[in-house]
Design a protein around this motif. Structure first.
Motif, short mmCIF file in Angstrom:
data_model
loop_
_atom_site.label_atom_id
_atom_site.label_comp_id
_atom_site.label_asym_id
_atom_site.label_seq_id
_atom_site.Cartn_x
_atom_site.Cartn_y
_atom_site.Cartn_z
N PHE A 10 10.01 180.42 63.06
CA PHE A 10 10.50 181.73 63.47
C PHE A 10 9.37 182.63 63.98
CE2 PHE A 10 13.76 181.14 59.86
CZ PHE A 10 14.70 180.58 60.71
N TRP A 52 17.08 186.01 60.91
CA TRP A 52 17.14 185.11 59.77
C TRP A 52 17.13 185.96 58.52
CZ3 TRP A 52 12.91 185.21 56.47
CH2 TRP A 52 11.69 185.60 56.99
N TYR A 54 16.57 185.50 54.26
CA TYR A 54 16.16 184.68 53.12
C TYR A 54 16.58 185.40 51.84
CZ TYR A 54 13.27 182.50 49.56
OH TYR A 54 12.84 181.88 48.42
N THR A 97 17.84 180.16 53.35
CA THR A 97 17.67 180.95 54.57
C THR A 97 18.84 180.69 55.50
OG1 THR A 97 15.26 180.81 54.38
CG2 THR A 97 16.15 181.41 56.54
N PHE A 99 20.14 181.34 59.49
CA PHE A 99 19.79 181.70 60.87
C PHE A 99 21.02 182.26 61.55
CE2 PHE A 99 20.07 180.28 65.33
CZ PHE A 99 19.03 181.03 65.87
N ASN A 118 15.08 190.07 55.67
CA ASN A 118 15.77 189.89 56.94
C ASN A 118 14.83 190.24 58.08
OD1 ASN A 118 18.87 189.62 56.07
ND2 ASN A 118 17.78 190.99 54.71
#
Length: 161
Positions: A10, A52, A54, A97, A99, A118
């Motif tokens: 990322f 993304w 987490y 996580t 996406f 985020n």
């Protein structure tokens, strides 16, 4: 030292690199806390960016609404995007996580108290979508100003700088 390190896949990030260089510390990286039962209503992410999320702790339910691309005669570039009834749900647990593809509308429900990291970002793969989003927003602002009956004499020169 940073709160977290962005995962390598990322890291190519035009948006936050630009903001680090040309703003007073702004970025599109967030830490969210949400109590059990809280939610984020249907939306797509800022500037048609990717994102993304987490989960540090907690559990979320994501509902993704799949965009259906089809030709739309009312759309000058033929890339009209319409959301249909196709959707899917994902449960995100601690340590996982998610996406979020650019332009995908989604809803998020905290099933348990949740803390998440985020991060929105733009790459060469979606910069055209971000540019189109900016043009649409500028046009909306101009239309709103016209409805007020006042157009600045400088013809929006400041937006170009």
């Amino acid at each position: 030292w940073p709160l977290y390190t962005t995962p390598s896949f990322f890291q190519r990030d035009l948006l936050n690199d630009f903001l680090r260089r040309y703003s007073d510390g702004g970025d599109y990286k967030f830490v969210y806390w949400g109590p059990s039962g809280s939610a984020t209503t249907l939306h797509s992410d800022v500037l048609h960016s990717y994102s993304w999320s987490y989960n540090v702790v907690g559990m979320k339910k994501w509902i993704f609404h799949i965009p259906e691309l089809q030709r739309d005669n009312d759309d000058d570039d033929g890339r009209g995007e319409h959301y249909n009834s196709k959707q899917f749900e994902v449960i995100q647990n601690t340590g996982e996580t998610i996406f979020v593809p650019a332009t995908w509308k989604h809803e998020v429900f905290n099933l348990l108290e949740t803390i998440s990291i985020n991060h929105n970002w733009i790459t060469a793969a979606n910069v055209d979508l971000s540019w189109q989003c900016l043009l649409t927003e500028i046009s909306s602002i101009e239309t709103e100003l016209q409805s007020w009956g006042h157009i600045p004499d400088l013809d929006f020169v400041a937006r170009e700088n």
